[in-house]
Design an enzyme around this catalytic site. Structure first.
Site, PDB file in Angstrom:
ATOM      1  N   ARG A 168      48.476  25.432 101.206  1.00 13.51           N
ATOM      2  CA  ARG A 168      49.746  25.764 100.551  1.00 13.51           C
ATOM      3  C   ARG A 168      50.309  24.610  99.725  1.00 13.51           C
ATOM      4  O   ARG A 168      51.218  24.801  98.912  1.00 13.51           O
ATOM      5  CB  ARG A 168      50.784  26.164 101.609  1.00 13.51           C
ATOM      6  CG  ARG A 168      50.411  27.390 102.387  1.00 13.51           C
ATOM      7  CD  ARG A 168      51.487  27.716 103.384  1.00 13.51           C
ATOM      8  NE  ARG A 168      52.701  28.149 102.724  1.00 13.51           N
ATOM      9  CZ  ARG A 168      52.998  29.398 102.443  1.00 13.51           C
ATOM     10  NH1 ARG A 168      52.173  30.356 102.767  1.00 13.51           N
ATOM     11  NH2 ARG A 168      54.120  29.713 101.840  1.00 13.51           N
ATOM     12  N   LYS A 225      38.260  31.260  87.053  1.00  9.91           N
ATOM     13  CA  LYS A 225      37.634  30.560  88.182  1.00  9.91           C
ATOM     14  C   LYS A 225      37.092  29.201  87.719  1.00  9.91           C
ATOM     15  O   LYS A 225      37.266  28.191  88.380  1.00  9.91           O
ATOM     16  CB  LYS A 225      36.479  31.375  88.774  1.00  9.91           C
ATOM     17  CG  LYS A 225      36.873  32.554  89.593  1.00  9.91           C
ATOM     18  CD  LYS A 225      37.271  32.225  91.013  1.00  9.91           C
ATOM     19  CE  LYS A 225      38.690  32.390  91.341  1.00  9.91           C
ATOM     20  NZ  LYS A 225      39.547  33.395  90.974  1.00  9.91           N
ATOM     21  N   TRP A 241      53.859  20.559  98.335  1.00 10.06           N
ATOM     22  CA  TRP A 241      53.388  20.645  96.946  1.00 10.06           C
ATOM     23  C   TRP A 241      54.604  20.395  96.057  1.00 10.06           C
ATOM     24  O   TRP A 241      55.549  21.179  96.053  1.00 10.06           O
ATOM     25  CB  TRP A 241      52.809  22.034  96.689  1.00 10.06           C
ATOM     26  CG  TRP A 241      52.141  22.204  95.367  1.00 10.06           C
ATOM     27  CD1 TRP A 241      50.841  21.926  95.072  1.00 10.06           C
ATOM     28  CD2 TRP A 241      52.724  22.720  94.159  1.00 10.06           C
ATOM     29  NE1 TRP A 241      50.594  22.238  93.751  1.00 10.06           N
ATOM     30  CE2 TRP A 241      51.722  22.721  93.175  1.00 10.06           C
ATOM     31  CE3 TRP A 241      54.006  23.172  93.812  1.00 10.06           C
ATOM     32  CZ2 TRP A 241      51.938  23.161  91.877  1.00 10.06           C
ATOM     33  CZ3 TRP A 241      54.219  23.611  92.520  1.00 10.06           C
ATOM     34  CH2 TRP A 241      53.186  23.598  91.565  1.00 10.06           C
ATOM     35  N   GLU A 286      40.021  26.694  86.927  1.00 11.97           N
ATOM     36  CA  GLU A 286      40.770  26.151  88.059  1.00 11.97           C
ATOM     37  C   GLU A 286      39.909  25.284  88.972  1.00 11.97           C
ATOM     38  O   GLU A 286      40.430  24.367  89.608  1.00 11.97           O
ATOM     39  CB  GLU A 286      41.513  27.246  88.834  1.00 11.97           C
ATOM     40  CG  GLU A 286      40.694  28.140  89.700  1.00 11.97           C
ATOM     41  CD  GLU A 286      41.560  29.113  90.523  1.00 11.97           C
ATOM     42  OE1 GLU A 286      41.093  30.207  90.769  1.00 11.97           O
ATOM     43  OE2 GLU A 286      42.698  28.770  90.917  1.00 11.97           O
ATOM     44  N   HIS A 305      36.642  38.658  65.395  1.00 16.02           N
ATOM     45  CA  HIS A 305      37.949  38.500  64.762  1.00 16.02           C
ATOM     46  C   HIS A 305      38.475  37.067  64.898  1.00 16.02           C
ATOM     47  O   HIS A 305      39.666  36.835  64.697  1.00 16.02           O
ATOM     48  CB  HIS A 305      38.940  39.510  65.349  1.00 16.02           C
ATOM     49  CG  HIS A 305      38.512  40.934  65.127  1.00 16.02           C
ATOM     50  ND1 HIS A 305      38.500  41.515  63.884  1.00 16.02           N
ATOM     51  CD2 HIS A 305      38.025  41.859  65.980  1.00 16.02           C
ATOM     52  CE1 HIS A 305      38.039  42.764  63.985  1.00 16.02           C
ATOM     53  NE2 HIS A 305      37.743  42.991  65.252  1.00 16.02           N
ATOM     54  N   GLU A 342      38.331  36.796  84.560  1.00 19.18           N
ATOM     55  CA  GLU A 342      38.317  36.232  85.915  1.00 19.18           C
ATOM     56  C   GLU A 342      37.271  35.114  86.035  1.00 19.18           C
ATOM     57  O   GLU A 342      37.516  34.075  86.649  1.00 19.18           O
ATOM     58  CB  GLU A 342      38.062  37.365  86.928  1.00 19.18           C
ATOM     59  CG  GLU A 342      37.926  36.948  88.372  1.00 19.18           C
ATOM     60  CD  GLU A 342      39.170  36.287  88.969  1.00 19.18           C
ATOM     61  OE1 GLU A 342      40.223  36.254  88.327  1.00 19.18           O
ATOM     62  OE2 GLU A 342      39.057  35.756  90.087  1.00 19.18           O
ATOM     63  N   CYS A 372      55.194  25.026 100.136  1.00 18.92           N
ATOM     64  CA  CYS A 372      54.809  24.092 101.171  1.00 18.92           C
ATOM     65  C   CYS A 372      54.390  24.870 102.400  1.00 18.92           C
ATOM     66  O   CYS A 372      54.666  26.048 102.520  1.00 18.92           O
ATOM     67  CB  CYS A 372      55.979  23.181 101.515  1.00 18.92           C
ATOM     68  SG  CYS A 372      56.743  22.464 100.058  1.00 18.92           S
ATOM     69  N   LYS A 426      48.097  27.487  96.868  1.00 18.89           N
ATOM     70  CA  LYS A 426      47.676  28.861  97.135  1.00 18.89           C
ATOM     71  C   LYS A 426      48.796  29.857  96.892  1.00 18.89           C
ATOM     72  O   LYS A 426      48.578  30.936  96.371  1.00 18.89           O
ATOM     73  CB  LYS A 426      47.196  28.950  98.586  1.00 18.89           C
ATOM     74  CG  LYS A 426      46.643  30.297  98.984  1.00 18.89           C
ATOM     75  CD  LYS A 426      45.299  30.519  98.343  1.00 18.89           C
ATOM     76  CE  LYS A 426      44.705  31.861  98.707  1.00 18.89           C
ATOM     77  NZ  LYS A 426      43.642  32.237  97.760  1.00 18.89           N
ATOM     78  N   ASN A 458      60.870  24.457 102.566  1.00 20.19           N
ATOM     79  CA  ASN A 458      60.032  25.035 101.513  1.00 20.19           C
ATOM     80  C   ASN A 458      60.979  25.786 100.590  1.00 20.19           C
ATOM     81  O   ASN A 458      61.755  26.607 101.055  1.00 20.19           O
ATOM     82  CB  ASN A 458      59.009  26.001 102.136  1.00 20.19           C
ATOM     83  CG  ASN A 458      58.217  26.762 101.099  1.00 20.19           C
ATOM     84  OD1 ASN A 458      58.073  26.323  99.960  1.00 20.19           O
ATOM     85  ND2 ASN A 458      57.693  27.904 101.487  1.00 20.19           N
ATOM     86  N   GLY A 459      60.939  25.494  99.303  1.00 17.53           N
ATOM     87  CA  GLY A 459      61.803  26.209  98.363  1.00 17.53           C
ATOM     88  C   GLY A 459      62.608  25.244  97.523  1.00 17.53           C
ATOM     89  O   GLY A 459      62.239  24.077  97.370  1.00 17.53           O
TER      90      GLY A 459
HETATM   91  O1  M6R Z   1      49.120  35.507  96.158  1.00 16.97           O
HETATM   92  P1  M6R Z   1      48.970  36.135  94.802  1.00 16.97           P
HETATM   93  O2  M6R Z   1      47.831  37.116  94.758  1.00 16.97           O
HETATM   94  O3  M6R Z   1      50.240  36.775  94.311  1.00 16.97           O
HETATM   95  O4  M6R Z   1      48.614  34.952  93.822  1.00 16.97           O
HETATM   96  C1  M6R Z   1      48.518  35.166  92.437  1.00 16.97           C
HETATM   97  C2  M6R Z   1      47.867  33.998  91.735  1.00 16.97           C
HETATM   98  O5  M6R Z   1      48.616  32.838  91.908  1.00 16.97           O
HETATM   99  C3  M6R Z   1      46.431  33.756  92.241  1.00 16.97           C
HETATM  100  O6  M6R Z   1      45.639  34.894  92.108  1.00 16.97           O
HETATM  101  C4  M6R Z   1      45.779  32.599  91.455  1.00 16.97           C
HETATM  102  O7  M6R Z   1      45.592  32.972  90.136  1.00 16.97           O
HETATM  103  C5  M6R Z   1      44.443  32.200  92.109  1.00 16.97           C
HETATM  104  N1  M6R Z   1      44.479  30.822  92.496  1.00 16.97           N
HETATM  105  C6  M6R Z   1      43.278  32.329  91.201  1.00 16.97           C
HETATM  106  O8  M6R Z   1      42.084  32.023  91.854  1.00 16.97           O
END
Ligand code: M6R
Length: 635
Positions: free
Chosen positions: A34, A508, A85, A511, A527, A504, A9, A630, A111-112
């Site tokens: 967040r 992208k 969140w 997500e 394979h 990657e 959060c 995030k 938060n937590g």
């Molecule tokens: O803050 P961090 O780099 O540790 O976060 C790791 C992942 O949660 C983050 O890279 C996530 O995969 C991204 N949303 C991808 O775009």
């Protein structure tokens, strides 16, 4: 009753002379990345705690506040705010923060996870407290109110801010789990108290006013002087000062730091989405990350090094632990580190690392990569490594966050704030940082000479320029995105460092576009995965430079032919002047010439734009994709 636990959060607190509502709302706007499934605010005003909270995005809270009769909520100068969140259970108005004590005099945001909340709740209910939400946080509000009542009964000094700090310490002593808590009490109108355990909280130091927040972007508009808090600390802010203690009440010191970016860095700056802005910032972010890294005698400069050169010479194995995009940067790093240093390097999902008893000792170097510095999976992997006596080096974008604080050495990526949930500039700066660490290790161990290191650094320094050129010619990628927006699936293939780039690109797309996408090592297709290819299936092929490793290039050209022969539509990302691949490309996107190991710095960019534009064409919220947040501060 099912608990609705707030996980990641954004929290903001303000105390000063100015109306707190708008300051806290602005802070929440910057922290909304967040978590964005509900938001709320509590303002201390005219002898009451006035709250408003709404399920959904911050806009819902703002609308509710706009429709509210003027009851003083807009004028109070002490406030806390929260954007949430949730993991399970419906995010509702009722479960949104702040949570109030039964008498409405204490408000708490969190938060937590309070792991022992069920026990605490049962205990409180046995004393007659009636809960109005399903959250664990509400326990903290009732506990704090009870502790404040006891303190007032016992204390000569009835309502001082110190009482609030002591109340919070007593509450923290009863809580298990990970938490950041902020609280206000109507009887202590000019104070906000905060506490942190395993969850982020920073202090903003103003003049006649002070701030608390999950990260500095919440108050950067007002002050660039901040204080980093340690683990298990309670902080009391009043207009006049900041007092920090540990959970037992011993005075503790925070670490002052200056924030070296300004508020405009956290604004969209004319772009439709933060993601597009952050993609455009990549050349500068890489340049900033490389800036000042090469000392006069040709050595790589890290930010905080609590390791000796001998420690680094003793390293006989490297593990990289990270999640998501950061994990992909680690996969690229493996190629560079093994090539330059000849030390074996493994890359692991941080979430898996400690559960398989990895073999670690003093000569193991664990590199933890994290943009936020708060990812719980990565933090736990790091702690496990330290328990096993391994050395830990962090690559992080967030000054003063937990992961760098707990590491033996740190290399900060100077990417500036990354607001979009999908990581872009963080990835490229993590790559740059990984290259620097590989070079540093090679140099310290005498495997590379200073001039060889300087030659690679000089090539790295040329990438921002190349990226600027590349970003200027991305219109064909946008057109391609519009064309692909209704595809059922898109596959990505690559070899060597092109393989993590393929992963990657697929991440992208998943997500942002909520579309099926997979990345494969191009050699693995035959394979099994090649069975997925049907007439017209788009396959993005990341092709290495023909100049570097010729065999690699030839192999992937064969792989492209294999998928094309089965009906795939090949979208080829290849280096300028690569004639050999042209006949097999249905769509060709060229990138500037770059040495093989450094190529992900350029080949990733078209894939970021592709995902962003497909998501936009499908009508999705690019910056805040569904179900995500995030900063993932739980395991
Ligand atoms: O803050 P961090 O780099 O540790 O976060 C790791 C992942 O949660 C983050 O890279 C996530 O995969 C991204 N949303 C991808 O775009």
């Amino acid at each position: 009753m099912l608990a609705t636990l707030p996980r990641m959060c954004g929290i903001v607190g303000y105390v000063g002379q100015r109306p707190a509502l708008s300051i806290v709302l602005d802070g929440l706007r910057r922290l909304e990345y967040r978590g964005y499934d509900s938001a709320g605010i509590a303002v201390v005003s005219d002898g009451s705690v006035r709250t408003e909270k709404k399920a959904g995005k911050l806009a819902n809270l703002e609308k509710a506040l706009g429709e509210r009769a003027d009851d003083g909520i807009a004028s109070g100068s002490t406030a806390i705010g929260h954007t949430r969140w949730a993991t399970h259970g419906g995010p509702t108005d009722r479960n949104a923060h702040p949570h109030l004590s039964a008498d409405g005099r204490v408000a708490v945001i969190h938060n937590g996870i309070i792991e022992n909340f069920a026990r605490l709740r049962a205990e409180l209910e046995a004393t007659g407290v009636e809960f109005v939400s399903d959250t664990d946080t509400e326990c903290a509000a009732h506990l704090l109110a009870a502790e404040m009542a006891k303190l007032r009964a016992d204390s000569a000094e009835k309502d001082g801010p110190q009482l609030l700090a002591e109340g919070m310490r007593r509450v923290c002593a009863r809580l298990e789990g990970a938490f950041t808590l902020l609280a206000v009490d109507v009887q202590v109108p000019d104070a906000v108290v905060g506490a942190r355990r395993n969850s982020p909280l920073v202090v903003g130091r103003g003049e006649g006013e002070n701030y608390l927040a999950s990260d500095v972007s919440a108050f950067i508009e007002h002050t660039r002087e901040a204080v980093e808090l340690g683990q298990d600390q309670v902080v009391l802010i009043t207009p006049e000062g900041i007092e920090i203690t540990d959970f037992t009440g011993q005075t503790a010191m925070g670490k002052d730091f200056h924030i070296d970016w300004d508020a405009s860095a956290a604004e969209k700056g004319g772009y439709d989405y933060f993601m597009l802005k952050e993609i455009a910032e990549q050349p500068q972010a890489i340049a900033d990350t490389l800036l000042g890294r090469l000392s006069a005698n040709g050595e790589i400069v890290l930010d905080e090094v609590r390791l000796t050169d001998q420690d680094l010479r003793d390293v006989d194995k490297v593990f990289i632990v990270a999640c998501g995009t950061a994990y992909h940067s680690g996969l690229v790093a493996k190629y560079a580190i093994e090539h330059w240093t000849r030390i074996p390097c493994e890359v692991e999902f941080a979430s898996e690392f400690r559960y398989r008893s990895p073999v670690l000792d003093r000569s193991t170097l664990v590199i933890a990569i994290s943009q936020s510095g708060e990812t719980m999976d990565t933090l736990m992997a790091l702690r496990h490594a330290k328990e096993q006596k391994a050395r830990v080096l962090a690559i992080c974008n967030t000054n003063g966050s937990t992961i760098p604080r707990e590491s033996d050495a740190v290399l900060y990526t100077h990417g500036g704030p990354e607001i979009a949930v999908a990581s872009t500039k963080a990835f490229l700066t993590q790559l740059a940082a990984c290259y620097l660490i590989g070079l540093h290790l090679a140099q310290v161990r005498g495997v590379m000479y200073a001039d060889e290191v300087a030659a690679v650094v000089s090539r790295l320094r040329r990438t921002p320029e190349k990226l600027r050129d590349l970003l200027g010619v991305m219109e064909p990628v946008r057109a391609l995105a519009r064309d692909l927006k209704d595809a059922n699936t898109i596959l990505f293939i690559g070899r060597h460092v092109g393989y993590p780039v393929a992963l990657e690109g697929a991440l992208k797309l998943k997500e942002l576009a909520y579309m099926h996408a997979e990345g494969f090592g191009a050699g693995e297709l035959k394979h099994g995965p090649i069975a997925l290819i049907d007439q017209g299936t788009p396959v993005v092929c990341v092709v290495p430079s023909p100049a570097g490793r010729g065999v690699l290039h030839d192999k992937i050209v064969s792989n492209i032919q294999e998928v094309r022969a089965r009906g795939a539509r090949t979208i080829v990302i290849a280096e300028e002047g690569d004639e050999a691949v042209k006949p097999y490309a249905d769509d060709l996107i060229t990138v500037p010439r770059t040495p093989t190991l450094l190529a992900p710095l350029v080949t990733t960019v078209p894939l970021q734009i592709l995902a962003c534009e497909i998501a936009a064409a499908r009508g999705h919220d690019v910056d805040q994709p569904r179900n995500l947040a995030k900063s993932v501060t739980v395991e």
